[in-house]
Scaffold this motif. Structure first.
Motif, PDB file in Angstrom:
ATOM      1  N   ALA A 153      33.848  27.731  41.169  1.00 59.94           N
ATOM      2  CA  ALA A 153      34.269  28.537  40.397  1.00 59.94           C
ATOM      3  C   ALA A 153      35.457  29.458  40.875  1.00 59.94           C
ATOM      4  O   ALA A 153      35.327  29.843  42.118  1.00 59.94           O
ATOM      5  N   SER A 154      36.745  29.880  40.138  1.00 65.37           N
ATOM      6  CA  SER A 154      37.523  30.960  40.477  1.00 65.37           C
ATOM      7  C   SER A 154      36.765  32.037  39.899  1.00 65.37           C
ATOM      8  O   SER A 154      36.384  32.434  39.046  1.00 65.37           O
ATOM      9  N   ALA A 155      36.423  33.029  40.958  1.00 62.98           N
ATOM     10  CA  ALA A 155      35.677  34.203  40.821  1.00 62.98           C
ATOM     11  C   ALA A 155      36.523  35.532  40.761  1.00 62.98           C
ATOM     12  O   ALA A 155      35.970  36.648  40.607  1.00 62.98           O
ATOM     13  N   ARG A 156      37.678  35.352  41.125  1.00 63.87           N
ATOM     14  CA  ARG A 156      38.677  36.569  41.090  1.00 63.87           C
ATOM     15  C   ARG A 156      39.957  36.285  40.961  1.00 63.87           C
ATOM     16  O   ARG A 156      40.283  34.861  41.394  1.00 63.87           O
ATOM     17  N   PRO A 157      40.945  37.156  40.772  1.00 64.66           N
ATOM     18  CA  PRO A 157      42.578  36.738  40.603  1.00 64.66           C
ATOM     19  C   PRO A 157      42.881  36.162  42.060  1.00 64.66           C
ATOM     20  O   PRO A 157      43.693  35.273  41.901  1.00 64.66           O
ATOM     21  N   ARG A 158      42.819  36.982  43.020  1.00 65.10           N
ATOM     22  CA  ARG A 158      43.374  36.560  44.335  1.00 65.10           C
ATOM     23  C   ARG A 158      42.373  36.808  45.450  1.00 65.10           C
ATOM     24  O   ARG A 158      41.353  37.642  45.010  1.00 65.10           O
ATOM     25  N   ASN A 159      42.820  36.487  46.577  1.00 71.32           N
ATOM     26  CA  ASN A 159      41.730  36.833  47.732  1.00 71.32           C
ATOM     27  C   ASN A 159      42.196  37.952  48.512  1.00 71.32           C
ATOM     28  O   ASN A 159      42.628  38.102  49.764  1.00 71.32           O
ATOM     29  N   ILE A 160      42.005  39.448  47.686  1.00 71.16           N
ATOM     30  CA  ILE A 160      42.293  40.298  48.352  1.00 71.16           C
ATOM     31  C   ILE A 160      41.252  41.280  47.959  1.00 71.16           C
ATOM     32  O   ILE A 160      40.610  41.384  46.573  1.00 71.16           O
ATOM     33  N   ASP A 161      41.031  42.552  48.687  1.00 69.16           N
ATOM     34  CA  ASP A 161      40.123  43.429  48.516  1.00 69.16           C
ATOM     35  C   ASP A 161      40.577  43.936  47.120  1.00 69.16           C
ATOM     36  O   ASP A 161      41.741  44.362  46.923  1.00 69.16           O
TER      37      ASP A 161
END
Length: 318
Positions: A76-84
């Motif tokens: 699943a995509s769980a967040r918009p971007r891989n940043i804090d």
């Protein structure tokens, strides 16, 4: 035959996809979230509600209309971007489904970002998945992003993403939708705005506004509003908007190439499905790779492929 399920519940679309590795083929179903006439999107609470209704339908259609086995991996995509700090409640719908599916079936479960999914979908569609083993420059251009990104191989997250440039104010997709609503079009406005623009009878010389590789797009909305008030034809207003976005992306690309060298170029996101913008970019950077429209707009294809790459430890679907 190994099959990999992906789900993506963005602020625009409910998406489900299965990647069948033996065929190198994606099966997918997706549906836009309903937006009231004249509005520019949804509140997060409404997006969550509609995903809750639509995701079961997408899963039923995906497996009911295709001869697919039971996937042993779900992502699943769980967040918009891989940043804090990157978070939107709508992604909880897909993540919650994936966790439940994994708990019941014993499937491996992974999560990634919506942005990584977009990039992997573009690589798959352009037949360039081998680039996950290399450095390349990717653009993610949509309603929520206008990002130029340096992508590098990463054993943990498949690709490490470093921002090279972004929009300081309005995003490209927002400029398209605000201009479209100004002209009486339906949200999301990209397809209708493109149809208008192809009938324009004027060409425009536009000057992108860049600051250290990042862009400013708020002037597009203001200029288009002024053109409308002065009696300019809707077709010409639409063309101006798309030309300005295209020239802005070209300028951001030139900055990235100057900084990092002649790396492969990949363009992802819903705005990149616009033929006018795409053709203008290709005329300047003929080596650029673009996804087909069904893999440019929000989708779960790249999310499913992420699960394949993580599960097998491979860095290529070739």
């Amino acid at each position: 035959m190994p099959e990999y399920l992906g789900v993506d519940t963005s602020n625009y679309t409910t998406s489900a996809a299965v990647y069948v590795s033996g065929e190198n083929r994606i099966y997918q179903r997706k549906k836009l979230l309903p937006v009231k006439e004249g509005e520019l999107g949804l509140r997060q609470s409404d997006a969550v509600f509609h995903h809750t209704k639509q995701l079961p339908d997408m899963i039923e259609q995906l497996f009911g209309e295709n001869s697919l086995g039971i996937p042993e991996v779900v992502t699943a995509s769980a967040r918009p971007r891989n940043i804090d700090g990157s978070y939107m409640p709508c992604f909880l719908c897909g993540e919650g489904f994936a966790r439940s599916y994994a708990a019941v079936t014993g499937a491996e479960m992974y999560t990634t970002s919506h942005q990584v999914g977009h990039i992997l979908a573009a690589l798959y569609s352009a037949d360039r998945l081998e680039l996950v083993k290399e450095r390349f420059i990717a653009f993610h251009v949509s309603g929520g992003t206008t990002d130029c990104l340096l992508c590098e191989p990463d054993s943990e997250s498949i690709m490490k993403i470093t921002e090279v440039g972004t929009s300081i104010d309005l995003k490209a997709g927002q400029a398209v939708d605000r201009t479209g609503l100004m002209l009486g079009l339906h949200f999301p406005c990209g397809t209708e705005l493109e149809r208008l623009a192809v009938n324009a009878d004027k060409s425009f010389k536009v000057k992108p506004v860049l600051k250290d590789g990042s862009c400013c797009l708020s002037g597009v909305e203001n200029k288009c509003g002024a053109m409308l008030k002065s009696g300019e034809k809707p077709e010409n207003i639409a063309k101006y908007c798309l030309d300005f976005i295209a020239e802005t992306i070209i300028a951001m690309t030139a900055h990235a190439v100057e900084k990092y060298g002649e790396l492969p170029l990949v363009f992802a996101g819903g705005v990149m499905s616009d033929v006018i913008i795409r053709d203008r970019i290709i005329s300047r950077f003929p080596q650029a790779s673009f996804a087909e429209p069904q893999f440019s707009c929000d989708n779960a294809a790249g999310v499913a492929i992420y699960g394949y790459l993580k599960s097998t430890g491979e860095k290529s679907c070739l």
